[in-house]
Design an enzyme around this catalytic site. Sequence first.
Site, PDB file in Angstrom:
ATOM      1  N   CYS A 177       0.813  -1.226   0.000  1.00 15.37           N
ATOM      2  CA  CYS A 177       0.000   0.000   0.000  1.00 15.37           C
ATOM      3  C   CYS A 177       0.839   1.265   0.000  1.00 15.37           C
ATOM      4  O   CYS A 177       0.308   2.370   0.066  1.00 15.37           O
ATOM      5  CB  CYS A 177      -0.967  -0.027   1.175  1.00 15.37           C
ATOM      6  SG  CYS A 177      -2.103  -1.422   1.048  1.00 15.37           S
ATOM      7  N   HIS A 317      -1.982   8.765   5.574  1.00 11.92           N
ATOM      8  CA  HIS A 317      -2.288   7.437   5.046  1.00 11.92           C
ATOM      9  C   HIS A 317      -3.735   7.124   5.445  1.00 11.92           C
ATOM     10  O   HIS A 317      -4.516   6.697   4.609  1.00 11.92           O
ATOM     11  CB  HIS A 317      -1.304   6.403   5.605  1.00 11.92           C
ATOM     12  CG  HIS A 317      -1.433   5.055   4.966  1.00 11.92           C
ATOM     13  ND1 HIS A 317      -1.365   4.875   3.604  1.00 11.92           N
ATOM     14  CD2 HIS A 317      -1.650   3.819   5.489  1.00 11.92           C
ATOM     15  CE1 HIS A 317      -1.524   3.582   3.320  1.00 11.92           C
ATOM     16  NE2 HIS A 317      -1.705   2.926   4.446  1.00 11.92           N
ATOM     17  N   GLU A 328      -0.487   5.976  13.167  1.00 14.36           N
ATOM     18  CA  GLU A 328      -0.062   7.153  12.395  1.00 14.36           C
ATOM     19  C   GLU A 328      -0.036   8.396  13.294  1.00 14.36           C
ATOM     20  O   GLU A 328       0.913   9.176  13.256  1.00 14.36           O
ATOM     21  CB  GLU A 328      -1.002   7.372  11.194  1.00 14.36           C
ATOM     22  CG  GLU A 328      -0.507   8.467  10.246  1.00 14.36           C
ATOM     23  CD  GLU A 328      -1.231   8.475   8.908  1.00 14.36           C
ATOM     24  OE1 GLU A 328      -2.272   7.790   8.765  1.00 14.36           O
ATOM     25  OE2 GLU A 328      -0.750   9.172   7.989  1.00 14.36           O
ATOM     26  N   LYS A 349      -8.803   8.992   1.739  1.00 16.80           N
ATOM     27  CA  LYS A 349      -9.450   7.674   1.722  1.00 16.80           C
ATOM     28  C   LYS A 349     -10.856   7.721   2.302  1.00 16.80           C
ATOM     29  O   LYS A 349     -11.647   6.819   2.071  1.00 16.80           O
ATOM     30  CB  LYS A 349      -8.590   6.658   2.483  1.00 16.80           C
ATOM     31  CG  LYS A 349      -7.244   6.379   1.796  1.00 16.80           C
ATOM     32  CD  LYS A 349      -6.448   5.311   2.524  1.00 16.80           C
ATOM     33  CE  LYS A 349      -5.092   5.049   1.856  1.00 16.80           C
ATOM     34  NZ  LYS A 349      -4.089   6.102   2.106  1.00 16.80           N
ATOM     35  N   HIS A 354      -9.508   3.059  -0.033  1.00 19.59           N
ATOM     36  CA  HIS A 354      -8.079   2.759  -0.086  1.00 19.59           C
ATOM     37  C   HIS A 354      -7.748   2.142  -1.443  1.00 19.59           C
ATOM     38  O   HIS A 354      -8.091   0.993  -1.711  1.00 19.59           O
ATOM     39  CB  HIS A 354      -7.721   1.801   1.046  1.00 19.59           C
ATOM     40  CG  HIS A 354      -6.243   1.602   1.225  1.00 19.59           C
ATOM     41  ND1 HIS A 354      -5.312   2.109   0.338  1.00 19.59           N
ATOM     42  CD2 HIS A 354      -5.531   0.966   2.191  1.00 19.59           C
ATOM     43  CE1 HIS A 354      -4.095   1.781   0.749  1.00 19.59           C
ATOM     44  NE2 HIS A 354      -4.194   1.096   1.873  1.00 19.59           N
ATOM     45  N   PHE A 413       1.598  -3.349   4.096  1.00 17.79           N
ATOM     46  CA  PHE A 413       1.967  -4.678   4.596  1.00 17.79           C
ATOM     47  C   PHE A 413       3.406  -4.992   4.186  1.00 17.79           C
ATOM     48  O   PHE A 413       3.879  -4.572   3.143  1.00 17.79           O
ATOM     49  CB  PHE A 413       1.065  -5.753   3.974  1.00 17.79           C
ATOM     50  CG  PHE A 413      -0.319  -5.818   4.556  1.00 17.79           C
ATOM     51  CD1 PHE A 413      -0.693  -5.066   5.653  1.00 17.79           C
ATOM     52  CD2 PHE A 413      -1.266  -6.668   3.979  1.00 17.79           C
ATOM     53  CE1 PHE A 413      -1.976  -5.151   6.173  1.00 17.79           C
ATOM     54  CE2 PHE A 413      -2.558  -6.753   4.497  1.00 17.79           C
ATOM     55  CZ  PHE A 413      -2.909  -5.996   5.581  1.00 17.79           C
TER      56      PHE A 413
END
Lengths: 427, 398
Positions: A177, A317, A328, A349, A354, A413
């Site tokens: 991502c 993010h 975050e 997002k 996402h 990830f």
Amino acid sequence: MSSSSTRDSRNRPIVAVTGVGVVSSLGTGKQENWAALKSGASGIHRIERFATDGLRTTVAGTVDFMELDQLSAPSLTHALAQTAAREAVSESGIKSDDFPGPLFVASPPVEMEWQHRFELDGEDPKSTESGYSRLLAAARTGKHDDMYELLQFGRTADRLSDEFGTKGLPISLSTACASGATAVQLGVEAIRRGETDAALCVGTDGSVTMEALIRFSLLSALTTQNDAPEKAAKPFSKDRDGFVMAEGAGALVLESLESARARGATVLATLSGCGEKADHFHRTRSSPDGSPVIAAVSRALGDAGVSADQIDYINAHGTSTPENDRMEYNSLKEVFGDAIHSTPISSNKSMIGHTLTAAGAIEAVFSVLTLQNGTIPPTINYDVPDPDIPLDVVPNVARDKPVTNILSNSFGFGGQNACLVLSNQFV
Amino acid sequence: MANASNDSKEVWITGIGLLSCFGEGIETHFQACKQGKPGSVDTERFAPYPVHALSEPDWSQQISRRDMRQMEPWQQIGTYAAGLALEDAGAKDDEDLCGRMDMIVSAGGGERDIEVDSNVMAEARTSNNVEGLLAERLSNDLRPTLFLAQLSNLLAGNISIVHKVTGSSRTFMGEEGAGISAIETARARIASGQSDIVLVGGGYNGEREDMLLFFALGGYLREGLPAPIGTDSEGMVLGSIGAFLVLESADHARKRGAKPYAALDKVAALHGPRGANQASARMQEALNGLSVPSGTPVLSGATGAADITEEELNLFASHMPDSPLRTFTGLFGHGIETQFPLGVALAALALKKEAFFGPLSPGETDAGSEMTPQQILVSLAGHNRAEGLALLSKVAGA
């Protein structure tokens, strides 16, 4: 050696953005997307691409308006990238079929899909074979060049390279991502090395299939708030419960400031810094102390030569998973101190979901638009603040505010953390 | 893209990690090339497709049992080879060094759950609600963690977890081109001063029905018994291969007392149309740009795919007739994303050992077998796209 005004304090070429393009569930192109972002619209909807009976999550930000001969993740992924890249290259004023530099494409890993397996499986109804032996027997008939072409990992980049005439071997990449940000970072690095005056950087993802949705579901990563799709993505809210899968593409033409000026191009923004740091804690979770994210943010600021107090907006993010948003915030607090509570931060997002591989590139494009327009897109669906995340998330309504330096975060990830700093100097 | 203007630092190869059908380690692979005989080939398990099956190492030497369970074979192969390379470079367990080491991995995708897929297909043949069946079976039968063994960037992720390499982490995809770009980018970053040290390479499991299916769709696989690689090659034989390198600036290596195998002087990563002789024309033009001395030995990873193998081998026969040519693919099989890193590793080994190899394929002559190479050119024309060239040289006094 060029004049000092086109080099940064470390004597590296300053990297300008001279074209951007975007597709998301909100629409095609900068105008449609920006209008929707400013108005706080959501592109999230009930999934119609496949039956969702029995699935825990039934909403997504799929892009359903592209014209394709046959829908598959690779063909949609390519179409999205192509559309965004065409817009970016067109804006830059660079010849549309002779791009003078390399291509970096963040694209989702390619896989054979169930439609392909079923097609091969059904090819010889009299076959007594089963499993992959049956598929292999069908493959040996030699009638499947098209399927082979479609399923190569390098195919999307290859087709884009052919269309735009980029130079050298195009690079397809994945950092999960964070991929879109990594594509931009690779472009910045190539220009700073002096290898090229320009780079075409694309992040694209059209991979919302039933199996992909189920896989993320099995990892408990997705929201299950299906009743009101447009409300499902709620980054930084107390009642957030997972991200919304989505599709789209973002493209940026990066160019040395010297080259951009020499050809009289309009400079939209500068890509002033990149920072990266991998995490060895876990395959899907971040180090509890946030140190890799802290390092990635700090490196991006350091690389850009700006201090935390010079960042006047953070493009988060902000996935809307319980863990990401808390992590975050905690990490940013380490870098920004108490200033983080008064620095506007919002998550695109909340509106587009996402977009996975594409997210970093799309959010870089939206950051450029934020710099250009002096308007910060909101975090929508922010109705129940999370007291553990006391941030100014630009709740629900866009805010007019001139912005000079933006930090854009991307995490993925596999311990991937990549941050970009975009600025409106030299514009 | 081969020659950057800001390209001044010497780039050394200071660590090599290899795992293949011959087993593991530097000496094993050097001897395999010296002896020039193909490694073990399994012709039965995936018949009619032969594969160079992995000679399994003692995994526990590099990967804990707990971590092993989180990975599928392609990740295990890559993570193991990465550990060997780090160990060889004297970097293993050096927390500070690994913590600032950059990483570029060339990877494809991970294994399917063949059993789940097979069951779904069997049931679907008689189902009148295929989507419903899919939703139910996949939701219930897929292992949640399998996804993490399938994502391309999770080889790099596992290397971070197991070996603590965390300076940066990037994964390049795209068959052979991924390995070529990985080596090219790693070298360019070091040469320009953007990085001091990079772990670069890949892991590939060729013993997979889903992988064979992909190449079978394109008609690229050899069937029956494997055949030596030559101008008459008609198909690829996949091989399970892990190949990692530690690349490092000469200054950085000297400071920490690391010894070089060789210097990686130049890399060319090429792309373009694949009409008759277009790939070899591109490679020839790039060779001119690399200014390779006459007689420089060539180590080719030619894939075995029809036509392009002939084109690649003929290029050297006609354009560099004085250069001994060795094609290593017949020994190890074709490792796709790992093939170019493997070629660079074998060339570096030969330079370090001051020895070249005898004929590895039937069309090759004895000339050059006993030479002491000063430079070696590595070549690979991807089966369907992407061409790569790398020029390595001996480091004086190394």
